[in-house]
Design an enzyme around this catalytic site. Structure first.
Site, PDB file in Angstrom:
ATOM      1  N   SER A  46      49.948  20.615  77.987  1.00 38.58           N
ATOM      2  CA  SER A  46      49.998  21.302  79.275  1.00 38.58           C
ATOM      3  C   SER A  46      48.851  22.307  79.283  1.00 38.58           C
ATOM      4  CB  SER A  46      51.347  21.983  79.483  1.00 38.58           C
ATOM      5  OG  SER A  46      51.488  22.298  80.852  1.00 38.58           O
ATOM      6  N   GLU A  47      48.077  22.305  80.368  1.00 44.84           N
ATOM      7  CA  GLU A  47      46.779  22.987  80.317  1.00 44.84           C
ATOM      8  C   GLU A  47      46.882  24.510  80.243  1.00 44.84           C
ATOM      9  OE1 GLU A  47      47.805  20.999  82.755  1.00 44.84           O
ATOM     10  OE2 GLU A  47      47.336  21.801  84.741  1.00 44.84           O
TER      11      GLU A  47
END
Lengths: 219, 233
Positions: A46-47
């Site tokens: 997840s960025e």
């Protein structure tokens, strides 16, 4: 029958390969994590800064310091790692993430994608979407075939401001799986169970390429 | 060891003036410098340019500064959780520069690392790329993005020592380390402030050289934007 959102996610999960790092966007893409084929190990990035993202926490165990890019509370699996935003996008831009799945408002037959702005109406920002689509080799769009007004989202040209140019490789909708071919066009690969080629044809505004018999998805 | 400790958010924020550019760490409401944001509201500094991935929600985070009309310009990647923000932007009261999240992070890192600009594929062929130099590397077009720096960078860490070394917790790390590097003056507010030597040098995320002022924050609310859970089987 056309697929529901979970059906789309289930079909996309068939694209996963053992050992892949995968980034899932907000919405339908998030559901892909619920359908990982038995025995396969993939790691979700997840960025906002986690690799090895786990499921939602049990009630009462939420941690405000542990969220995903959709700002949802999550958990971390054994072997997970946290990192800062510039390292996170080094993973993305540097093509260390093997698959990106994201939603879209429009996709064009040459692989352009629009999913961040409706001028004058919705101006929320692109978040990490532009970095993701510009960098990833393998981008699958998960979306409904038509918008809420019933208009096709698979177009000759996007009408909305673009997120990225010529980057989408595959589109999975409630009606079909389509590959975007090099010279432009949506090549129909599979139909949703019970959906006819004719239905897909009439729901697709962009150039649709139909070669031979089109099989039904096996879900 | 150089002692960077100040006694409170009030002292940490001294020198912040109207019209300055301020970076604020955090992703959504995760890892935001709550104490300093409250102090900026109290100080009533106006015409700020705020560089932050998000703009808070209506009644928390940077939303508190927006309510008081203290922000002239926002540089962010995603601002979707804030109605007041949207209203001010659409009415033209607030200038907004939306930039891709990875470019935002790298522009901060570059600013702190002495790299004035860099090429990235993100945004090529979109509004973001308009007017920017394009060059082809490895057969792929890239656009030139410039570094960002700030008069003050304000970050939130989990633990810090008196010389400014910082350790973050979970995904509250996010934009804090790259922004810590890019402030002319960087302020760190921490949950736990310890003596030099108490943090393992192997485990430090942000070296103290990037931090000029540090203090122990109080009363963290740590609001959760999307409380998602599963039931115990």
């Amino acid at each position: 029958m056309a697929l529901d959102k979970n059906g789309i996610a289930k079909r996309i999960a068939q694209e996963l390969q053992d050992g892949w790092y995968v980034n899932l966007g907000i919405g339908i893409p998030t559901l892909v994590a619920n359908h990982i084929p038995e025995g396969m190990s993939v790691d979700f990035q997840s960025e906002n800064g986690i690799l090895g993202m786990g499921p939602f926490p049990y009630e009462g165990e939420e941690d405000a310091d542990l969220i995903n890019a959709g700002k949802q509370t999550i958990t971390a699996l054994d072997g997970a790692v946290y990192f800062d935003s510039s390292t996170s996008f080094a993973m993305i831009r540097g093509q260390h993430v093997q698959l990106t799945v994201l939603g879209a408002m429009e996709v064009s037959e040459n692989g352009d994608i629009a999913n961040w702005k409706i001028p004058g109406k919705m101006v929320k920002g692109m978040g990490g979407a532009m970095d993701l689509v510009a960098s990833a080799d393998n981008i699958i769009v998960a979306m409904m075939h038509a918008n809420k007004k019933g208009e096709s989202k698979l177009l000759n040209n996007c009408s909305l401001p673009l997120t990225g140019v010529g980057c989408v490789k595959k589109v999975v909708t409630n009606l079909a799986v389509l590959e975007i071919v090099k010279d432009g066009g949506f090549k129909l690969l599979e139909r949703a169970p019970g959906v006819s080629v004719q239905e897909i044809k009439s729901a697709t505004q962009g150039k649709l390429i139909i070669e031979g018999d089109i099989p039904e998805m096996s879900l | 060891m150089i002692n960077k400790v100040v006694s409170s958010a009030h002292h940490a924020c001294s020198g912040i003036e109207h019209g300055m550019t301020i970076m604020l760490g955090g992703f959504g409401l995760c890892g935001i410098p709550e104490n300093c944001i409250a102090e900026l509201v109290k100080m009533q500094v106006k015409e700020l340019t705020c560089i932050s991935n998000n703009a808070g929600v209506d009644d928390f985070g940077l939303g508190l500064l927006l309510q008081q009309r203290q922000i002239r310009k926002m540089i962010s990647s995603y601002v979707g959780e804030n109605d007041e923000f949207e209203r001010q932007m659409l009415s033209g009261e607030l200038e907004v520069d939306l930039i891709p999240q990875g470019s935002l992070a790298e522009r901060c890192r570059a600013g702190g690392a002495g790299i004035p600009a860099f090429f990235t594929p993100a945004g090529y062929g979109t509004e973001v790329g308009e007017g920017k130099e394009v060059r082809i590397f490895n057969d792929k077009p890239h656009i030139l993005e410039s570094a960002l720096t700030a008069d003050y960078a304000i970050v939130k860490a989990w633990k810090g020592d008196k010389t400014g070394n910082l350790i973050f917790k979970g995904t509250a790390r996010n934009f804090n380390p790259p922004m810590a590097m890019a402030g002319k003056i960087t302020i760190a507010e921490v949950e736990e402030l310890v003596e030099p030597g108490e943090l393992d040098p192997n485990q430090i995320h942000t070296p103290g050289i990037f931090v000029q002022r540090i203090f122990k924050g109080e009363g963290y609310q740590k609001r959760i934007e999307q409380r998602t859970t599963r039931k115990k089987a």
